[in-house]
Design a protein around this motif. Structure first.
Motif, mmCIF file in Angstrom:
data_model
loop_
_atom_site.group_PDB
_atom_site.id
_atom_site.type_symbol
_atom_site.label_atom_id
_atom_site.label_comp_id
_atom_site.label_asym_id
_atom_site.label_seq_id
_atom_site.Cartn_x
_atom_site.Cartn_y
_atom_site.Cartn_z
ATOM 1 N N GLN A 66 -5.180 6.284 -1.399
ATOM 2 C CA GLN A 66 -4.547 5.017 -1.073
ATOM 3 C C GLN A 66 -4.413 4.185 -2.345
ATOM 4 O O GLN A 66 -5.400 3.942 -3.025
ATOM 5 N N SER A 86 -16.044 -4.592 -0.750
ATOM 6 C CA SER A 86 -16.141 -4.601 0.715
ATOM 7 C C SER A 86 -15.980 -3.201 1.299
ATOM 8 O O SER A 86 -16.337 -2.972 2.450
ATOM 9 N N GLY A 87 -15.417 -2.274 0.529
ATOM 10 C CA GLY A 87 -15.174 -0.938 1.047
ATOM 11 C C GLY A 87 -13.930 -0.835 1.914
ATOM 12 O O GLY A 87 -13.618 0.232 2.422
ATOM 13 N N ALA A 88 -13.210 -1.943 2.102
ATOM 14 C CA ALA A 88 -12.007 -1.906 2.946
ATOM 15 C C ALA A 88 -10.769 -1.657 2.078
ATOM 16 O O ALA A 88 -10.727 -2.032 0.903
ATOM 17 N N ASN A 89 -9.761 -1.021 2.683
ATOM 18 C CA ASN A 89 -8.547 -0.686 1.947
ATOM 19 C C ASN A 89 -7.552 -1.842 2.037
ATOM 20 O O ASN A 89 -6.667 -1.853 2.893
ATOM 21 N N VAL A 90 -7.722 -2.824 1.179
ATOM 22 C CA VAL A 90 -6.988 -4.085 1.350
ATOM 23 C C VAL A 90 -6.406 -4.665 0.056
ATOM 24 O O VAL A 90 -5.763 -5.705 0.109
ATOM 25 N N ARG A 121 -3.122 -6.457 -0.483
ATOM 26 C CA ARG A 121 -2.880 -7.736 0.185
ATOM 27 C C ARG A 121 -3.494 -8.914 -0.573
ATOM 28 O O ARG A 121 -3.617 -10.016 -0.055
ATOM 29 N N ALA A 139 0.849 -1.187 0.000
ATOM 30 C CA ALA A 139 0.000 0.000 0.000
ATOM 31 C C ALA A 139 0.885 1.237 0.000
ATOM 32 O O ALA A 139 1.967 1.228 0.577
#
Lengths: 858, 111
Positions: B27, B48-52, B55, B20
């Motif tokens: 991001q 999901s709306g998550a910053n992932v 990964r 990241a």
């Protein structure tokens, strides 16, 4: 063929059926010159009301969002928050509450239903709700949060109505932290869908969830607390229950007032009268869904509404489709227990026969209703285990093909109907997709996977209960269409997992690059990379984060923690056999408080800490490793935990030292990578307090030694473990489990749990026993050696990671700003701890340490 | 014209794994591919709306270099951002970012 242009279409009501109608019109008439306007009462765009209860478990209301595509079409307009007040049929206009006048060529009424509430005294008190709209559930959630704060204790919740929605509401109340009393006027739960036996079985299950079920009684009066809010509920049996929050789920009535006032024909029991074309008594007005009365009945389900919308779209485009009610089925969801039924539940058909099987131990009840010759399926009731529901429901009204009792037998019964269903059988009733349409998606539209068929046909995309059947039909159609149903792991490896594993072991391959060069193509994917990583780990090719292996790992294995919905991770150290010292408990408490982690006792007798950011994991684990903890592999496809009861050491009834055996097994199999996660249980006597038969490997003490059971659990297809061997001494027990696990790891398919592996073992359990216990194939020595090597090579993954600066480099938030945590992570308080914040939370903070101390404003 | 932000050295990135990075206030998920090409997409997983997304697992589908979301396993073409497998959901593409690796191995992302 040129299609008729419907001109100006006005849809009154913006629910799921309206959404479906717009979606279909856009899809079927991509070039048509029409204009369509949807007028909705609620503020939100159409959302997935079927899954309303997921509002409480999902991230926020957006989890209920339906596809936004239809609203992007320039011919479509959506106006929410402005209900229609009147229809002027002569002028062909409607007027909304805000005074807007809209003209139409065709008017479609899709106004749905409203939640009916009996005129019980006190229904107007603060704290009394219905359960129908997003607004309802938002208000309910806010009330519970505020009132819990005001009263300083958990709330007493009560639900009036023990139907499907009432039970969902009760489960939602429990999710919000309140108790739940369910009051039902009939003599059983789900009285419309379940017969006596089913209702009774459901009562047992629901009571087991902690709900207080009161049947054959009604709510007569709601009493207020000193501050005027609801506090008690009096029942017609003379008793009174505490009720700080009350939800009425006592049925719905068609929303037909505007239609009634405009002079349209209204059914005797309400609803706008429609014929098979879904036209009302005014030829330019149509009605669909719950507000439409067809043959004197209004539906309460989404599937018939969608079918009506399909009819209207077809008619608007000049077609001649007509509506024909299909058999309804109902399945309870989101409550934590299974109940479903379809067809002639009460065997009202003349001569109908009922065949039932009730298993009070397994807490299941299953009934089939068949014609007088026992050949034709007329209905079914399933409680506790609804696996037959999705496969049998499409067979309604058709020959069953086997003795009905064979379907109900606990094991080894007739196979459920599958791929050879006739083309016209509806497989997915929510989206009204037939077996023929599914087959055509494969044969004519080139779909080659269940995912593609779902996208192409919309089957299986609403409630999902038909997906197992859908999968069978897709596979068999692919097969008969000459498309080889490949047992390849993915496009990169043409063989199944077990075959590749054998090659990896034979050739002594040590890296993914070697494996893919020797036996595969391309650069791998999210399917084969973690699978190969697991094989390399099982063959002791090194730490999972060695440079060459690191890129193969799923994020969980990559950061040695379990990813949560907001992108943070859970931390679950090993607590072998469920035993932990007081000193270690103190360490967990200190670490969790310091980092603001939410703590929770897990089902596997461990303590999980939630909300650790990727950049915090090393610091947290440094503290834990220094205090003597090790990784619990809660993130891996590997041994999770060995659950035990306290056993002979303390228990009056224990006949063996189950706790010591559990610790021995956990230390032996910790870190063992496998095709899927697996769990072990050890019970010290036949009372089975460790619930060992619900595990992949279950050990139960006998007077003479240990019995070992295998293949239990199975995730969402529950299964009890079956007896593999009896009365083993300690060392022999360990040897049998060693061989079972080693054999499973070598020969199971990718992500196949032990339950289906045992169930599908060639030759069955008897053959598995011959191989593992009797060593009839002479594999014993090799399997023993595999496990001995694993035990000798075990190292704690977290300690090894902390000792290696190279491995620690990846634990940063941003490669160019390692000290800036993800700014989008925000937490809200819940019962003294934190959870990820959702849209609409009153208070929240980026720091979980701060967030847990915040007070929810009233 | 977009500004270029130096986020790291190419050797800071593991081959076929993401990292990241912050580019302005955006991001970004930066990936070093097998041949040391570096590509970047949005870090936020649209499903999901998550910053992932950094990964996720890098792989291939035919000729395309792919990324699988670590959350719900949707798959995208890493070079174009096109959603290749929406896992039964409505497909949502990813925003891509231009990346250059300069002669000294510095990875620069256009933001």
């Amino acid at each position: 063929m040129s299609l008729t242009s419907p001109g100006r279409v006005l849809v009154v009501g913006a629910g799921m059926v309206a959404h479906h109608l717009v979606e279909q019109l856009v899809a079927r008439s991509p070039e048509g010159e029409w204009q369509l306007t949807v007028l909705g009462k609620e503020d939100a765009a159409p959302y997935d009301r079927v899954h309303l209860s997921e509002f409480f478990t999902g991230r926020d209301g957006s989890a209920l969002t339906l596809s936004g595509t239809p609203w992007l079409d320039p011919r479509v307009q959506l106006r929410t928050g402005d209900p229609v007040r009147s229809i002027d049929r002569d002028a062909r206009t409607v007027t909304t509450r805000s005074g807007r006048v809209e003209a139409y060529d065709h008017l479609v009424l899709a106004t749905g239903s409203w939640a009916w509430t009996p005129r019980t005294e006190g229904t107007d008190l603060p704290g009394v709700f219905t359960y129908r709209t997003l607004g309802d559930v938002e208000a309910l959630r806010d009330w519970v949060a505020r009132r819990t704060e005001e009263l300083g204790r958990p709330l007493a919740g009560a639900v009036v109505g023990g139907g499907v929605l009432g039970l969902e509401a009760a489960a939602a109340l429990q999710t919000l932290g309140t108790s739940a009393t369910v009051v039902e006027f009939a003599d059983r739960l789900m009285n419309v869908q379940l017969d006596d036996g089913g209702g009774e079985a459901l009562r047992v299950l629901v009571t087991g969830l902690g709900m207080d079920v009161r049947t054959s009684t009604g709510a007569t009066r709601l009493g207020a607390a000193d501050d005027g809010a609801v506090a008690t509920m009096d029942l017609s049996d003379g008793s009174s229950v505490p009720a700080d929050v009350v939800v009425f789920s006592t049925g719905v009535r068609p929303r037909d007032r505007v239609a009634r006032e405009s002079g349209l024909a209204i059914g005797e029991r309400g609803g706008v009268v429609v014929g098979p074309t879904c036209r009302t008594s005014d030829p330019s007005i149509w009605a669909v869904g719950e507000c439409a009365s067809f043959e004197g009945e209004c539906t309460g389900l989404v599937a018939p509404g969608n079918a009506m919308a399909d009819v209207v779209v077809d008619q608007l485009l000049g077609g001649s489709a007509t509506y024909r009610p299909a058999a309804d089925g109902t399945k309870l969801k989101g409550v934590g227990v299974d109940a479903a039924s379809f067809g002639d539940v009460f065997a009202l058909t003349p001569g109908a026969l009922e065949v039932m099987f009730a298993d009070p131990v397994a807490q299941t009840y299953r009934k089939l209703v068949v014609s007088d010759d026992a050949r034709t399926l007329l209905g079914g009731v399933f409680v506790g285990d609804t696996s037959l529901y999705s496969s049998l429901r499409p067979m309604l009204g058709r020959p069953l093909g086997a003795d009905p009792s064979a379907f109900l037998a606990p094991e080894g019964g007739a196979p459920a109907p599958g791929p050879d269903l006739p083309d016209d059988v509806v497989v997915c009733s929510c989206s009204n997709v037939s077996a023929g349409t599914v087959r055509a998606a494969v044969t004519e539209h080139g779909c080659t996977s269940v995912g593609e068929v779902k996208t192409c046909t919309r089957a299986g995309t609403v409630c999902g209960s038909c997906v197992p059947l859908l999968t069978k039909i897709v596979s068999s159609t692919l097969e008969s269409a000459g498309v080889t149903v490949s047992n390849a792991m993915c496009e990169h490896f043409a063989m199944p997992r077990a075959e590749l594993f054998a090659l990896v072991r034979r050739d002594g391959l040590r890296t993914f690059t070697q494996v893919v060069e020797a036996h595969g193509t391309g650069r791998g994917c999210a399917v084969c990379k973690p699978a190969v990583a697991s094989m390399l780990s099982s063959t002791n090719a090194g730490h999972v984060l060695e440079r060459e292996h690191a890129a193969l790992q799923d994020t969980n294995d990559h950061v040695l923690a379990n990813m949560q919905k907001d992108g943070t991770y859970s931390v679950v150290p090993r607590v072998r056999g469920g035993e932990i010292t007081p000193e270690k408990l103190v360490v967990l408490g200190r670490v969790a408080a310091e980092f603001g982690l939410a703590t929770r006792i897990t089902g596997a007798q461990r303590i999980a800490m939630f909300g650790a950011r990727i950049d915090q994991l090393p610091a947290i684990w440094r503290r834990l490793v220094d205090a003597g903890f090790e990784s619990g592999q809660a993130y891996g496809k590997s041994l999770r935990a060995v659950k035990s009861c306290v056993g002979q050491a303390w228990c009056r009834f224990g006949v063996q030292d189950s706790a010591s055996m559990a610790v021995r097994l956990e230390l032996r199999y910790r870190g063992l990578r496998s095709p899927h996660k697996f769990k072990v249980g050890v019970s010290g006597c036949a009372r089975e307090c460790a619930e060992a038969r619900g595990k992949d490997v279950g050990v139960i003490a006998t007077e003479k030694g240990w019995n070992v059971y295998v293949g239990g659990n199975g995730g969402f297809t529950p299964r009890h473990a079956e007896l593999l061997a009896e009365d083993l001494d300690d060392d022999r027990l360990v040897q049998v489990i060693d061989r079972f696990l080693a054999h499973y790891i070598q020969s199971a398919d990718r992500v196949q749990r032990t339950a289906p592996w045992v169930a599908e073992y060639p030759g069955g359990l008897a053959e598995l026993r011959r191989v593992v216990v009797d060593d009839a194939r002479g594999l014993g020595a090799e399997l023993d050696a595999v496990m001995a090597e694993h035990v000798a090579q075990y190292t704690d993954e977290w300690r090894a990671t902390l000792d290696d600066p190279e491995k620690l480099r990846q634990f940063v938030s941003f490669v160019n700003a390692p000290d800036t945590p993800d700014p989008d992570l925000v937490y809200a308080p819940v019962r003294g701890q934190v959870r990820p914040a959702r849209a609409g939370d009153d208070v929240a903070d980026r720091s979980p340490v701060v967030a847990r101390t915040l007070e929810v404003r009233s | 014209m977009s500004a270029w932000t130096t986020v790291c050295h190419v050797e800071d990135l593991l081959p076929e794994r993401g990292a990241a990075a912050l580019v302005g206030d955006q991001q970004v998920a930066v990936f070093r591919l097998e041949d040391d090409e570096v590509v970047a997409v949005q870090q936020r997983d649209p499903f999901s709306g998550a910053n992932v997304l950094s990964r996720g697992i890098v792989g291939s589908a035919g000729e395309a270099v792919t990324l699988a979301s670590p959350m719900y396993k949707q798959v995208w073409d890493l070079r174009t951002g096109a959603c290749l497998d929406a896992a039964g959901k409505e497909p949502q593409d990813l925003r891509t970012f231009d990346v250059v690796v300069d002669a000294d191995g510095r990875v620069r992302v256009a933001g």
